[in-house]
Write an enzyme that holds these catalytic residues in place. Structure first.
Site, short mmCIF file in Angstrom:
data_model
loop_
_atom_site.label_atom_id
_atom_site.label_comp_id
_atom_site.label_asym_id
_atom_site.label_seq_id
_atom_site.Cartn_x
_atom_site.Cartn_y
_atom_site.Cartn_z
N GLU A 177 0.83 -1.14 0.00
CA GLU A 177 0.01 -0.19 0.07
C GLU A 177 0.77 1.24 -0.01
O GLU A 177 1.03 2.10 1.05
CB GLU A 177 -1.14 0.22 1.31
CG GLU A 177 -1.79 -1.31 1.07
CD GLU A 177 -3.04 -1.36 2.21
OE1 GLU A 177 -2.96 -0.44 3.06
OE2 GLU A 177 -3.90 -2.07 2.01
N GLU A 362 -5.64 -8.31 -0.25
CA GLU A 362 -6.49 -7.86 0.78
C GLU A 362 -7.90 -7.51 0.49
O GLU A 362 -8.00 -6.83 -0.59
CB GLU A 362 -5.63 -6.85 1.61
CG GLU A 362 -4.60 -6.92 2.33
CD GLU A 362 -4.13 -5.83 3.00
OE1 GLU A 362 -4.97 -4.97 3.36
OE2 GLU A 362 -2.81 -5.78 3.28
#
Ligand code: IFM
Length: 451
Positions: A177, A362
């Site tokens: 991320e 995710e």
């Protein structure tokens, strides 16, 4: 138990609804579960950030977390027993190199060595991530992600880790991320190091990708393949029909979704975002795109929600704000919007990655889960997973090369600035006793994966 109740506790998809080589997994990250006070782990900027009152709920940090450092074997049993094919974990930079550079902590490397062997012994494919936010404090003190040298430090760390476990991991990701590493942490101030500074943010937005490229090259030099980057995406929609809201949503999309993919797959940053960040970018940043654009073998998509965006009425870049939406929300207050996952898989494939494998690295939700009588009832999570798995299946049916779906998270864990309040786990953790209790979603997945 009524028929209706039982049905609400099942996923309506099963393993056979996905391609034969498709992998299902569960994910965690080092700082969120391991316990940073064990095993010679160095101090990370999350330890110091959390120690400053006001930064995290009740000033909670990850010193103990889920004590996974000592309980990893039974935790891996939970991954295996659910019927998963892979386990996504991260290595802690601070655990491996307590000073960020220089001598390695042998105990730390031994830990990840055992962990990877433990996965293989249980028939689980190890999916490793090198950076899930635990930056060693000595490097943070040198400017962290604002300092261009971090690209070299990170490549050296990648080499140390992968020399030890790279021969046995199924996939390796550099950064988890980049938006959170750069924007959330240096512009919004919500994550360590808690800065609110456009210049710091612009530099971090670039250096995080430079570090990704350098580490990818370092791993290739070791002969590794299956290398990737894990980016997070939010579906940005204008909060109303005004031109100002549409422009704000477009810019939000640029900062969040188009910047990092642009750098890696197009060797260019989106012009609309550069209009704001340009004056603060490192000198000659364009010369780094050959490194940033180093070939990767797959892309990881982390997806949770959509955001409604409007102009904040100011003239100060980026001049936008989030507006509360009407859809049902998770414990995080995030709207549940599975269509966004389908959108991102197909959008990424069409505009950036083509035939490159995509993993959903995710996806999951936080809910107020309580253990009662040895059980934890979380039907909302089962519904969430069901709807997002349908979105993945829909994208695959349209030709998207999605190779896996990994649930966030295996365990309730340290949810960063929210401390231990938000529960994302398939397995409930009692943070007093550290007892683990598989939730009904864990059981539903187990049944679906066996079918
Ligand atoms: O817990 C985090 C994780 O560390 C990164 N992706 C989002 C999750 C939920 O907020």
């Amino acid at each position: 138990m009524s028929v209706h109740y039982r049905q609400a506790m099942e996923l309506d998809l099963s393993r056979s609804d996905f391609p034969d080589d498709f992998v299902f997994g569960a994910a965690t990250s080092s700082y969120q579960i391991e316990g940073s006070r064990f095993g010679g782990c160095g101090t990370s900027h999350w330890d110091t950030f959390a120690a400053t009152p006001g930064n995290t709920v009740r000033s909670e940090g990850g010193a103990l977390a889920c004590d996974h450092y000592h309980r990893w074997e039974s935790d891996l049993d939970l991954v295996r027993d659910a019927g998963f094919d892979c386990y996504r974990f991260s290595t802690s930079w601070s655990r491996v190199l307590p000073e960020g550079r220089g001598p390695a902590n042998a105990e730390g490397l031994d830990f990840y060595d055992r962990l990877v062997d433990g996965m293989l012994a249980r028939g689980l494919k190890p999916h490793a991530t090198l950076y899930h936010w635990d930056l060693p404090v000595p490097l943070a003190d040198l400017g962290g992600w604002r300092n261009r040298d971090i690209a070299g430090w990170f490549a050296d760390y990648a080499e140390v880790v992968m020399k030890r476990i790279g021969d046995r991991v199924a996939t390796a990701a550099t950064i988890n991320e980049p938006w959170c590493v750069a924007w959330l942490s240096h512009f919004m101030g919500e994550h360590a190091p808690g800065m609110r500074d456009i210049r710091a943010a612009a530099r971090a937005m670039h250096h995080v990708l430079l570090a990704h490229g350098r580490a990818t090259q370092a791993m290739r030099a070791l002969g590794m393949d299956n290398l990737g980057l894990v980016a997070n995406f939010e579906y940005a929609q204008a909060a109303d029909d005004s031109a100002a809201a549409k422009a704000a949503a477009r810019l939000y999309d640029g900062i969040y979704n188009r910047w990092f993919l642009g750098g890696v797959f197009k060797r260019a940053y989106p012009e609309d975002v550069l209009e704001g960040l340009g004056p603060h970018m490192p000198e000659d940043f364009e010369n780094d795109f050959d490194i940033i654009g180093t070939t990767v073998d797959w892309l990881g998509i982390n997806y949770y929600t959509r955001k409604l965006i409007a102009s904040d009425g100011s003239t100060q870049f980026p001049a936008l704000k989030e507006v509360e939406g009407p859809l049902p929300k998770t414990q995080m207050g995030w709207e549940i919007y599975p269509e966004g996952l389908h959108h991102f898989i197909t959008w990424v494939q069409k505009n950036y990655t083509g035939e490159l494998p995509i993993y959903v690295t995710e996806n999951g939700m936080a809910s107020h889960d309580e253990a009662a009588g040895g059980a934890v009832y979380d039907p909302a999570r089962i519904d969430f997973l069901n709807r997002h798995l349908h979105a993945v299946r829909h994208a695959i049916a349209e030709g998207a090369p999605v190779k896996g779906y990994i649930v966030w998270s295996l365990l309730d864990n340290y949810e960063w600035a929210f401390g231990y309040e938000k529960r994302f786990g398939l397995v409930h953790v009692d943070f007093e006793t550290l007892e683990r209790t598989p939730k009904t979603s864990w059981h539903a997945l187990q049944r679906a994966l066996r079918r």
